[in-house]
Scaffold this motif. Structure first.
Motif, short mmCIF file in Angstrom:
data_model
loop_
_atom_site.label_atom_id
_atom_site.label_comp_id
_atom_site.label_asym_id
_atom_site.label_seq_id
_atom_site.Cartn_x
_atom_site.Cartn_y
_atom_site.Cartn_z
N ASP A 1 20.29 1.47 -44.87
CA ASP A 1 19.70 0.57 -43.87
C ASP A 1 20.77 -0.09 -42.99
O ASP A 1 20.47 -1.01 -42.25
CB ASP A 1 18.84 -0.50 -44.56
CG ASP A 1 19.68 -1.44 -45.42
OD1 ASP A 1 20.94 -1.22 -45.53
OD2 ASP A 1 19.12 -2.38 -45.99
N GLN A 2 22.03 0.41 -43.12
CA GLN A 2 23.17 -0.09 -42.33
C GLN A 2 23.64 -1.47 -42.74
O GLN A 2 24.48 -2.07 -42.08
CB GLN A 2 22.87 -0.07 -40.81
CG GLN A 2 22.63 1.34 -40.26
CD GLN A 2 23.75 2.31 -40.61
OE1 GLN A 2 24.91 2.05 -40.36
NE2 GLN A 2 23.38 3.42 -41.25
N SER A 3 23.11 -2.00 -43.84
CA SER A 3 23.71 -3.22 -44.36
C SER A 3 24.98 -2.84 -45.11
O SER A 3 25.14 -1.70 -45.55
CB SER A 3 22.73 -3.96 -45.27
OG SER A 3 22.54 -3.23 -46.45
N VAL A 4 25.91 -3.80 -45.18
CA VAL A 4 27.24 -3.48 -45.72
C VAL A 4 27.62 -4.42 -46.86
O VAL A 4 27.46 -5.63 -46.75
CB VAL A 4 28.31 -3.58 -44.61
CG1 VAL A 4 29.71 -3.35 -45.17
CG2 VAL A 4 28.02 -2.59 -43.50
N PHE A 5 28.10 -3.80 -47.94
CA PHE A 5 28.65 -4.59 -49.04
C PHE A 5 30.17 -4.48 -48.96
O PHE A 5 30.72 -3.39 -48.77
CB PHE A 5 28.13 -4.04 -50.37
CG PHE A 5 28.73 -4.73 -51.57
CD1 PHE A 5 28.24 -5.95 -52.02
CD2 PHE A 5 29.80 -4.15 -52.26
CE1 PHE A 5 28.79 -6.58 -53.12
CE2 PHE A 5 30.35 -4.77 -53.35
CZ PHE A 5 29.85 -5.99 -53.79
N GLU A 6 30.83 -5.64 -49.11
CA GLU A 6 32.29 -5.65 -48.94
C GLU A 6 32.93 -6.26 -50.17
O GLU A 6 32.49 -7.29 -50.67
CB GLU A 6 32.62 -6.49 -47.70
CG GLU A 6 34.09 -6.53 -47.39
CD GLU A 6 34.38 -7.52 -46.25
OE1 GLU A 6 33.67 -7.48 -45.22
OE2 GLU A 6 35.30 -8.33 -46.42
N THR A 7 33.97 -5.59 -50.70
CA THR A 7 34.68 -6.14 -51.86
C THR A 7 36.15 -5.73 -51.80
O THR A 7 36.50 -4.69 -51.24
CB THR A 7 34.07 -5.64 -53.19
OG1 THR A 7 34.83 -6.21 -54.26
CG2 THR A 7 34.14 -4.12 -53.31
N SER A 8 37.01 -6.56 -52.38
CA SER A 8 38.42 -6.17 -52.47
C SER A 8 38.79 -5.69 -53.87
O SER A 8 39.94 -5.40 -54.15
CB SER A 8 39.33 -7.32 -52.01
OG SER A 8 38.86 -8.53 -52.53
N PRO B 1 21.93 -5.84 -42.03
CA PRO B 1 22.20 -4.89 -40.94
C PRO B 1 22.30 -5.57 -39.59
O PRO B 1 23.20 -5.27 -38.82
CB PRO B 1 20.99 -3.94 -40.96
CG PRO B 1 20.05 -4.44 -41.99
CD PRO B 1 20.71 -5.53 -42.77
N ALA B 2 21.44 -6.49 -39.30
CA ALA B 2 21.53 -7.19 -38.01
C ALA B 2 22.42 -8.41 -38.21
O ALA B 2 23.11 -8.52 -39.20
CB ALA B 2 20.14 -7.60 -37.55
N VAL B 3 22.41 -9.29 -37.23
CA VAL B 3 23.22 -10.50 -37.37
C VAL B 3 22.65 -11.35 -38.50
O VAL B 3 21.45 -11.45 -38.66
CB VAL B 3 23.21 -11.30 -36.05
CG1 VAL B 3 24.24 -12.40 -36.10
CG2 VAL B 3 23.46 -10.37 -34.88
N GLY B 4 23.50 -11.91 -39.28
CA GLY B 4 23.00 -12.75 -40.37
C GLY B 4 24.15 -13.20 -41.24
O GLY B 4 25.27 -12.68 -41.13
N ARG B 5 23.90 -14.16 -42.04
CA ARG B 5 24.97 -14.69 -42.87
C ARG B 5 25.27 -13.77 -44.04
O ARG B 5 24.36 -13.17 -44.63
CB ARG B 5 24.58 -16.07 -43.40
CG ARG B 5 25.17 -17.21 -42.55
CD ARG B 5 24.86 -18.55 -43.17
NE ARG B 5 25.41 -18.64 -44.52
CZ ARG B 5 24.78 -19.20 -45.54
NH1 ARG B 5 23.58 -19.70 -45.38
NH2 ARG B 5 25.35 -19.25 -46.74
#
Ligand code: ZN
Length: 357
Positions: free
Chosen positions: A64-71, A10-14
């Protein structure tokens, strides 16, 4: 079922390589691809899935506002489909997107139709008006060259026969605006030319190219009972040139191609298509109204020249009776000898005869 992608805290991070899974209870979770440690999870109804738009990667946002990204859009769709139905009220656009897409497509189609129906005829007229004479000349030359290479044979008519027909042809073309301008001679004006060819597979036929090049096949001359019929057909072809039917046809086709390119976003092969269509269209079928216009032109010109104004109608009847239904690209295949057409031409010939006497 699981789908691979990247997970961003959610916050800055790798971003980290991760796997997304959904359990039978509707709990969705994202875990570290290597260790299997859970990064985030939540019930399906609390998770936001971005709309599917082409191949743009999907974002799945956890509570928790973290995001999973996939194509891997297909797997995401398959994965969430059973849950999406159950929670259709909360599903973020997955299903609503399709009606929206349909409405968009319908609007595009309606727009193109309106453009074609209302703007195209105006654009075609403008294009015809501004076309310099060199364009139909080049076009006609290249079409005749390619037809000579692929289709036609040299004429077998005697020189005397050719001369007799050419003389009569010259007399009627001298009565047309274009023919008069060429005799004057005005700049840019180009006279009509009559060209004799063996028709090969197109048999008895005649056609005109947009620069006034008229082609007549031996088979048509042989089929006609008298020269009046041949002249009636030639006068019809002259009518197509005088009304610039083939240029209009060509621009209309080019306009359609442009519309298709606009929708398809394909520019590269479009130019080639226009050229191919162009050469095919120049000599071939015109619209029904263009044909009617050329029929009337034949009646008028023949009458003006002191010939039989019903010659074109008589020729249609002759071809219909001798050849029956058309098959091979002869004159009838592009000029259907319908009873209406013959009747209308005869009626017009009578009307002209009465009017002028
Ligand atoms: Zn015609």
């Amino acid at each position: 079922m699981s789908v691979a992608g990247l997970w961003r805290p959610p916050a800055v991070g790798r971003a980290k390589a991760a796997l997304l899974t959904i359990g039978a209870d509707g709990m969705m979770s994202v875990a570290d691809r290597d260790s299997g440690a859970i990064f985030a999870s939540g019930p399906f109804s609390h998770i936001k899935i971005s709309d599917r738009v082409g191949s743009i990667p999907r974002h799945i946002t956890f509570p928790d506002q973290s995001v999973f990204e996939t194509s891997d859009n297909d797997t995401v769709d398959n994965m969430v489909r059973p849950y999406a139905r159950r929670h259709s009220g909360i599903i973020h656009g997955l299903e609503r997107f399709h009606p929206r897409l349909l409405i968009f497509v319908a609007l595009v189609v309606a727009f193109c139709f309106a453009l074609y129906r209302f703007a195209m005829p105006v654009l075609v007229e403008v294009a015809v008006a501004v076309t310099p004479p060199v364009v139909p000349q080049l076009l006609s030359k290249s079409v005749l060259v390619s037809l000579d290479q692929t289709l036609f044979e040299p004429t077998k008519l005697s020189v005397e026969r050719q001369k007799a027909l050419s003389d009569q042809f010259a007399k009627i073309t001298a009565l047309t605006p274009r023919g008069m301008a060429a005799l004057a001679p005005a700049p840019d004006a180009r006279a009509y030319t009559l060209n004799f060819r063996g028709g090969g597979s197109i048999g008895p036929n005649a056609f005109a190219l947009p620069d006034g090049t008229v082609v007549l096949t031996d088979e048509l001359v042989d089929l006609a009972k008298d020269d009046e019929m041949v002249l009636g057909v030639l006068a019809h072809e002259i009518g197509h040139v005088d009304h610039q039917h083939s240029l209009r046809q060509l621009y209309r086709a080019a306009g359609v191609t442009a519309l298709i390119m606009l929708i398809g976003g394909d520019i590269g092969s479009g130019t080639e298509d226009i050229l191919i269509q162009g050469s095919a269209l120049v000599s071939l079928s015109y619209s029904r109204s263009a044909e009617a216009e050329a029929d009337r032109y034949s009646v008028e010109l023949m009458h003006k020249a002191g010939h039989d104004p019903t010659a074109i109608a008589r020729f249609f009847e002759l071809m219909r009776d001798k050849l029956g239904d058309t098959s091979k690209g002869d004159f009838l295949s592009t000029h259907p000898a319908t009873p209406e057409r013959i009747g209308e031409t005869r009626r017009y010939a009578e009307e002209i005869a009465k009017r002028k006497n």
